[in-house]
Design a protein around this motif. Sequence first.
Motif, PDB file in Angstrom:
ATOM      1  N   GLU A 145      37.079  41.870  48.461  1.00 21.21           N
ATOM      2  CA  GLU A 145      35.790  42.561  48.409  1.00 21.21           C
ATOM      3  C   GLU A 145      35.890  43.915  47.718  1.00 21.21           C
ATOM      4  O   GLU A 145      35.022  44.777  47.882  1.00 21.21           O
ATOM      5  N   ARG A 146      36.947  44.098  46.904  1.00 25.03           N
ATOM      6  CA  ARG A 146      37.186  45.395  46.284  1.00 25.03           C
ATOM      7  C   ARG A 146      36.084  45.832  45.326  1.00 25.03           C
ATOM      8  O   ARG A 146      35.995  46.999  44.980  1.00 25.03           O
ATOM      9  N   GLY A 147      35.222  44.913  44.912  1.00 22.39           N
ATOM     10  CA  GLY A 147      34.090  45.300  44.068  1.00 22.39           C
ATOM     11  C   GLY A 147      33.091  46.164  44.813  1.00 22.39           C
ATOM     12  O   GLY A 147      32.384  46.964  44.205  1.00 22.39           O
ATOM     13  N   THR A 148      33.055  46.004  46.136  1.00 24.07           N
ATOM     14  CA  THR A 148      32.110  46.777  46.944  1.00 24.07           C
ATOM     15  C   THR A 148      32.815  47.642  47.985  1.00 24.07           C
ATOM     16  O   THR A 148      32.169  48.456  48.637  1.00 24.07           O
ATOM     17  N   ALA A 149      34.116  47.468  48.149  1.00 30.40           N
ATOM     18  CA  ALA A 149      34.879  48.237  49.139  1.00 30.40           C
ATOM     19  C   ALA A 149      35.678  49.328  48.422  1.00 30.40           C
ATOM     20  O   ALA A 149      36.117  49.146  47.287  1.00 30.40           O
ATOM     21  N   ASP A 150      35.877  50.436  49.109  1.00 26.77           N
ATOM     22  CA  ASP A 150      36.681  51.528  48.561  1.00 26.77           C
ATOM     23  C   ASP A 150      38.148  51.256  48.895  1.00 26.77           C
ATOM     24  O   ASP A 150      38.552  51.307  50.055  1.00 26.77           O
ATOM     25  N   ILE A 151      38.907  50.918  47.870  1.00 27.25           N
ATOM     26  CA  ILE A 151      40.339  50.613  48.039  1.00 27.25           C
ATOM     27  C   ILE A 151      41.130  51.908  47.859  1.00 27.25           C
ATOM     28  O   ILE A 151      40.916  52.629  46.879  1.00 27.25           O
ATOM     29  N   PRO A 152      42.054  52.228  48.786  1.00 30.94           N
ATOM     30  CA  PRO A 152      42.867  53.437  48.624  1.00 30.94           C
ATOM     31  C   PRO A 152      43.608  53.427  47.278  1.00 30.94           C
ATOM     32  O   PRO A 152      44.021  52.369  46.790  1.00 30.94           O
ATOM     33  N   ALA A 153      43.775  54.612  46.702  1.00 32.68           N
ATOM     34  CA  ALA A 153      44.352  54.751  45.362  1.00 32.68           C
ATOM     35  C   ALA A 153      45.698  54.049  45.213  1.00 32.68           C
ATOM     36  O   ALA A 153      45.963  53.416  44.187  1.00 32.68           O
ATOM     37  N   GLN A 154      46.555  54.142  46.232  1.00 26.92           N
ATOM     38  CA  GLN A 154      47.892  53.552  46.101  1.00 26.92           C
ATOM     39  C   GLN A 154      47.867  52.029  46.017  1.00 26.92           C
ATOM     40  O   GLN A 154      48.857  51.408  45.657  1.00 26.92           O
ATOM     41  N   PHE A 155      46.717  51.412  46.328  1.00 23.41           N
ATOM     42  CA  PHE A 155      46.614  49.953  46.251  1.00 23.41           C
ATOM     43  C   PHE A 155      45.893  49.491  44.996  1.00 23.41           C
ATOM     44  O   PHE A 155      45.767  48.297  44.765  1.00 23.41           O
ATOM     45  N   ARG A 156      45.416  50.436  44.201  1.00 23.83           N
ATOM     46  CA  ARG A 156      44.793  50.079  42.925  1.00 23.83           C
ATOM     47  C   ARG A 156      45.884  50.022  41.873  1.00 23.83           C
ATOM     48  O   ARG A 156      46.005  50.885  41.016  1.00 23.83           O
ATOM     49  N   SER A 157      46.685  49.004  41.974  1.00 23.38           N
ATOM     50  CA  SER A 157      47.828  48.846  41.075  1.00 23.38           C
ATOM     51  C   SER A 157      47.873  47.407  40.582  1.00 23.38           C
ATOM     52  O   SER A 157      47.173  46.541  41.111  1.00 23.38           O
ATOM     53  N   PRO A 158      48.716  47.153  39.590  1.00 25.33           N
ATOM     54  CA  PRO A 158      48.828  45.780  39.086  1.00 25.33           C
ATOM     55  C   PRO A 158      49.679  44.854  39.959  1.00 25.33           C
ATOM     56  O   PRO A 158      49.827  43.687  39.643  1.00 25.33           O
ATOM     57  N   VAL A 159      50.221  45.351  41.071  1.00 30.31           N
ATOM     58  CA  VAL A 159      51.138  44.536  41.874  1.00 30.31           C
ATOM     59  C   VAL A 159      50.502  43.232  42.354  1.00 30.31           C
ATOM     60  O   VAL A 159      51.099  42.163  42.191  1.00 30.31           O
ATOM     61  N   PRO A 160      49.293  43.247  42.943  1.00 36.26           N
ATOM     62  CA  PRO A 160      48.732  41.953  43.373  1.00 36.26           C
ATOM     63  C   PRO A 160      48.583  40.958  42.214  1.00 36.26           C
ATOM     64  O   PRO A 160      48.886  39.775  42.372  1.00 36.26           O
ATOM     65  N   ASN A 161      48.161  41.454  41.067  1.00 34.08           N
ATOM     66  CA  ASN A 161      48.047  40.563  39.909  1.00 34.08           C
ATOM     67  C   ASN A 161      49.422  40.091  39.439  1.00 34.08           C
ATOM     68  O   ASN A 161      49.577  38.943  39.034  1.00 34.08           O
ATOM     69  N   LEU A 162      50.410  40.980  39.501  1.00 35.00           N
ATOM     70  CA  LEU A 162      51.773  40.607  39.119  1.00 35.00           C
ATOM     71  C   LEU A 162      52.306  39.509  40.026  1.00 35.00           C
ATOM     72  O   LEU A 162      52.911  38.540  39.558  1.00 35.00           O
ATOM     73  N   PRO A 210      31.435  38.748  41.523  1.00 36.14           N
ATOM     74  CA  PRO A 210      32.452  38.400  42.532  1.00 36.14           C
ATOM     75  C   PRO A 210      33.854  38.423  41.914  1.00 36.14           C
ATOM     76  O   PRO A 210      34.046  38.052  40.763  1.00 36.14           O
ATOM     77  N   THR A 211      34.819  38.868  42.712  1.00 34.62           N
ATOM     78  CA  THR A 211      36.206  38.848  42.261  1.00 34.62           C
ATOM     79  C   THR A 211      36.713  37.413  42.273  1.00 34.62           C
ATOM     80  O   THR A 211      36.117  36.528  42.907  1.00 34.62           O
ATOM     81  N   MET A 212      37.808  37.180  41.588  1.00 36.50           N
ATOM     82  CA  MET A 212      38.426  35.847  41.582  1.00 36.50           C
ATOM     83  C   MET A 212      38.756  35.419  43.009  1.00 36.50           C
ATOM     84  O   MET A 212      38.553  34.271  43.394  1.00 36.50           O
ATOM     85  N   GLU A 213      39.255  36.370  43.809  1.00 34.87           N
ATOM     86  CA  GLU A 213      39.602  36.066  45.194  1.00 34.87           C
ATOM     87  C   GLU A 213      38.374  35.667  46.006  1.00 34.87           C
ATOM     88  O   GLU A 213      38.455  34.782  46.857  1.00 34.87           O
ATOM     89  N   GLN A 214      37.220  36.307  45.743  1.00 33.71           N
ATOM     90  CA  GLN A 214      35.994  35.930  46.448  1.00 33.71           C
ATOM     91  C   GLN A 214      35.564  34.521  46.058  1.00 33.71           C
ATOM     92  O   GLN A 214      35.117  33.754  46.915  1.00 33.71           O
ATOM     93  N   ARG A 215      35.719  34.186  44.800  1.00 32.88           N
ATOM     94  CA  ARG A 215      35.366  32.828  44.354  1.00 32.88           C
ATOM     95  C   ARG A 215      36.257  31.795  45.029  1.00 32.88           C
ATOM     96  O   ARG A 215      35.785  30.753  45.491  1.00 32.88           O
ATOM     97  N   ILE A 216      37.545  32.072  45.091  1.00 30.77           N
ATOM     98  CA  ILE A 216      38.489  31.150  45.743  1.00 30.77           C
ATOM     99  C   ILE A 216      38.167  31.044  47.231  1.00 30.77           C
ATOM    100  O   ILE A 216      38.173  29.955  47.804  1.00 30.77           O
ATOM    101  N   ALA A 217      37.862  32.185  47.854  1.00 32.48           N
ATOM    102  CA  ALA A 217      37.516  32.178  49.282  1.00 32.48           C
ATOM    103  C   ALA A 217      36.301  31.299  49.537  1.00 32.48           C
ATOM    104  O   ALA A 217      36.257  30.558  50.520  1.00 32.48           O
ATOM    105  N   ARG A 218      35.315  31.355  48.651  1.00 34.05           N
ATOM    106  CA  ARG A 218      34.117  30.521  48.820  1.00 34.05           C
ATOM    107  C   ARG A 218      34.456  29.043  48.731  1.00 34.05           C
ATOM    108  O   ARG A 218      33.914  28.235  49.481  1.00 34.05           O
ATOM    109  N   VAL A 219      35.353  28.691  47.807  1.00 32.26           N
ATOM    110  CA  VAL A 219      35.758  27.288  47.666  1.00 32.26           C
ATOM    111  C   VAL A 219      36.343  26.776  48.982  1.00 32.26           C
ATOM    112  O   VAL A 219      36.096  25.641  49.387  1.00 32.26           O
TER     113      VAL A 219
END
Length: 171
Positions: A94-111, A4-13
């Motif tokens: 859900e990006r571990g199981t979802a196909d994320i468009p290339a332009q969104f696979r960037s460090p911006v969300p983490n930044l 699970p991604t960190m976001e999925q863990r937080i969502a579960r909480v």
Amino acid sequence: MTTPTMEQRIARVFGLQGDKWMRHANAASVWTRFTVLSLLALAIWSRDWIGWYCLIPIALAVLWMMVNPLLFPPPRSTRNWASASVLGERVWSERGTADIPAQFRSPVPNLTNVIGVAGLILLAYGLVRLDVLTTVAGVLIVNVSKLWYLDRMALLFAEVKGRPEYASWDF
């Protein structure tokens, strides 16, 4: 099975699974959640005025954070920025199981999250020192970084909402 991604863990909480995401996507819920950090900062600051009684407003602020999404029904429409941002956040989580468009696979969300953590550190320092300017700056940095993150998520949802697995979310 994917980790699970960190976001999925937080969502579960916060109990965000399945249909509960739709309540979370109610625009009123999104915008009122922005009050949480300011209310919490004010509650913590109140220790200077009311001593240990500050635990009451702190508990109320935490309670507001926890129950906020439960207070709102699913949105009548998700065709607004706030709802789209939450739905994009769901896709991103859900990006571990979802196909994320290339332009969104960037460090911006983490930044944006790193900037938010820096704002939280500044906020904590301001609250410890009872420094108004530092406290307000911390709140602003956290909220602006969250808005930037949510904007990216709204753009992500706009990109993927035509896919069959997400089409029912766009109403």
